[in-house]
Design a protein around this motif. Sequence first.
Motif, PDB file in Angstrom:
ATOM      1  N   ILE A   3       0.842  -1.188   0.000  1.00 56.54           N
ATOM      2  CA  ILE A   3       0.000   0.000   0.000  1.00 56.54           C
ATOM      3  C   ILE A   3       0.880   1.241   0.000  1.00 56.54           C
ATOM      4  O   ILE A   3       1.873   1.335   0.729  1.00 56.54           O
ATOM      5  N   THR A   4       0.525   2.217  -0.829  1.00 58.07           N
ATOM      6  CA  THR A   4       1.223   3.514  -0.849  1.00 58.07           C
ATOM      7  C   THR A   4       0.422   4.496  -0.009  1.00 58.07           C
ATOM      8  O   THR A   4      -0.694   4.877  -0.376  1.00 58.07           O
ATOM      9  N   PRO A   5       0.949   4.891   1.175  1.00 61.75           N
ATOM     10  CA  PRO A   5       0.192   5.817   2.042  1.00 61.75           C
ATOM     11  C   PRO A   5       0.114   7.212   1.424  1.00 61.75           C
ATOM     12  O   PRO A   5       1.131   7.777   1.009  1.00 61.75           O
ATOM     13  N   THR A   6      -1.086   7.761   1.359  1.00 64.11           N
ATOM     14  CA  THR A   6      -1.281   9.101   0.799  1.00 64.11           C
ATOM     15  C   THR A   6      -1.995  10.044   1.756  1.00 64.11           C
ATOM     16  O   THR A   6      -1.983  11.245   1.555  1.00 64.11           O
ATOM     17  N   TYR A   7      -2.635   9.472   2.769  1.00 67.75           N
ATOM     18  CA  TYR A   7      -3.358  10.330   3.710  1.00 67.75           C
ATOM     19  C   TYR A   7      -3.081   9.847   5.123  1.00 67.75           C
ATOM     20  O   TYR A   7      -2.773   8.670   5.344  1.00 67.75           O
ATOM     21  N   PRO A   8      -3.137  10.719   6.088  1.00 64.56           N
ATOM     22  CA  PRO A   8      -2.918  10.313   7.474  1.00 64.56           C
ATOM     23  C   PRO A   8      -4.025   9.359   7.916  1.00 64.56           C
ATOM     24  O   PRO A   8      -5.198   9.625   7.680  1.00 64.56           O
ATOM     25  N   GLY A   9      -3.671   8.262   8.501  1.00 56.62           N
ATOM     26  CA  GLY A   9      -4.659   7.320   8.960  1.00 56.62           C
ATOM     27  C   GLY A   9      -4.083   5.923   9.073  1.00 56.62           C
ATOM     28  O   GLY A   9      -2.865   5.712   8.988  1.00 56.62           O
ATOM     29  N   VAL A  10      -4.971   4.950   9.243  1.00 58.52           N
ATOM     30  CA  VAL A  10      -4.580   3.558   9.415  1.00 58.52           C
ATOM     31  C   VAL A  10      -4.801   2.808   8.107  1.00 58.52           C
ATOM     32  O   VAL A  10      -5.849   2.951   7.473  1.00 58.52           O
ATOM     33  N   TYR A  11      -3.814   2.031   7.696  1.00 60.09           N
ATOM     34  CA  TYR A  11      -3.899   1.236   6.473  1.00 60.09           C
ATOM     35  C   TYR A  11      -3.846  -0.258   6.830  1.00 60.09           C
ATOM     36  O   TYR A  11      -3.108  -0.653   7.728  1.00 60.09           O
ATOM     37  N   ILE A  12      -4.632  -1.050   6.151  1.00 59.54           N
ATOM     38  CA  ILE A  12      -4.661  -2.500   6.361  1.00 59.54           C
ATOM     39  C   ILE A  12      -4.006  -3.187   5.169  1.00 59.54           C
ATOM     40  O   ILE A  12      -4.346  -2.898   4.015  1.00 59.54           O
ATOM     41  N   GLU A  13      -3.098  -4.089   5.452  1.00 57.54           N
ATOM     42  CA  GLU A  13      -2.433  -4.843   4.390  1.00 57.54           C
ATOM     43  C   GLU A  13      -2.403  -6.317   4.773  1.00 57.54           C
ATOM     44  O   GLU A  13      -2.016  -6.670   5.889  1.00 57.54           O
TER      45      GLU A  13
END
Length: 546
Positions: A3-13
């Motif tokens: 995943i390429t983070p683009t916004y502040p927050g939590v990412y699930i992979e």
Amino acid sequence: MPITPTYPGVYIEEIPSGVRTITGVATSITAFIGRTRRGPVDEPITLNSYSDFERVFGGLWLQSTVSFAIRDFYLNGGSQAIVVRLQEGGATAQLTVPRATAPSTLALVAANEGAWGDNLRGRVDHDVSADMATLLGVAETDLFNLTVLDVQTGALEEFRNLTVVDSPRRVDQVLADRSSLVRVASLPVPATRPDANDADLLADAGNPDPAIATPALEELQKPPFSSDIRSNGVAPGDEGDDGAPLSEPNFIGPGKATAKEGLYALLKTDLFNLLCLPPYSPITDIDSGLITAAASFCEEQRAMLILDPPADWSSKEDAKAGINAGVGTTSRNAAIFFPRLRQPHPLRSNQVDSFVPCGAIAGIFARTDAQRGVWKAPAGLEATLNGVPDLSVKLTDAENGELNPLGVNCLRSFPGVGRVVWGSRTLQGADRLASEWKYIPVRRLTLFLEESLYRGTQWVVFEPNDEPLWAQIRLNVGAFMNNLFRQGAFQGTTPREAYFVKCDSETTTQNDIDRGIVNIIVGFAPLKPAEFVIIKFQQIAGEIAT
């Protein structure tokens, strides 16, 4: 994909675990090749019951040794069979509907060779659907219905709204796709639809008068079928022919391997584990050349060949002389069982006759695999021969002791138990050969492991050849082997004693990596059958008082 983070927050992979479950293959799919009453020729057909065999291949037949072998296979616990029908010089029955004297007729032929086609009858009617004609884009006068009956089995096929005009319902295409009884005799199809003939399929051929009583279907099923009750049927001179008995060229003749015919028709199947080749005819054994070719073929396909004793093995001496002279192979993938079975013959008023044991033995293999596992020898008191009241040769312990060291597996009869398989050696099981493939369960377990791991590691191809891949291989192959260990397939009290899986930089060198090779080494400690049980007795001396 990362995943390429683009916004502040939590990412699930989700991260792949690397687990690829290896499933063990079937171990007792049995292939039978021989002559049958009916059915597709040189095409392997998968059957799941004896009723399937009766429906597709016509059931028991005096000229078909394979039909009785398949019966015994299912009687003794067989589950799945693959049958290849061979024939020599047979002919298909010709069927003209409605009548040869009608202005417009349709010429049909039986779906395959054999005299079974003589029992076919056909009828044409014009009770068609106008809506279907509109949907197909043809005239209503181009449509017709066809009904075909096999008066011997009662099988009835009805095809509505057929046409001779080029459309999805063109008669030759529909019959080729859906009918198991007939095909259009020749192309192109007639330019006009066949005339209607609404007479009863069971009407008297010699008297089309509807006042004449129609014979009951039960009566028509009683051979012989006289010509005066074959209304709308096969005309004299157009009958089918069962052909001649088979011979070695029908199995392995020139061009058979290339065309995938005969023995090599099994190349069209995905998997088979056991191969049975009953005699060519009730009085003719198979040739040693065919046995040699079949054993070699089984080695290539990771299967076992079950051999029948020749008809002239009528005593222990004959068996010893025959095995010493050679049966055509000493393959580690072949085994022979002696003697033949004595059973009531259902087509000869239940008179007791001799039958080859290969089908019953294959059924016991399947039954043992289901109950205990492929690592259990298919022999012993549990390996009873169902439907076998007697054996052609009754062996004593001493006679059994002469044949067993030569690699001949004996069938025995014991009081209170019945007929059982009392041997589990391959044709490399003779003591003088000292082969590591002496026992059938050891060889079959190895074939099971080879085929399962061959299929279960296909995902490895084209993966990056480095330690992450090797770790996944060790994980997945090790899990498969450990599952078998817990089922009792190997010797040892711990996994370390029972098996090992090695795939690392020692097995796969940099030179191997450069050549695109990954090497996996799998070792296991097989269980050997307790062939000889020795119980020692000793008297206990009384204590001497002091």
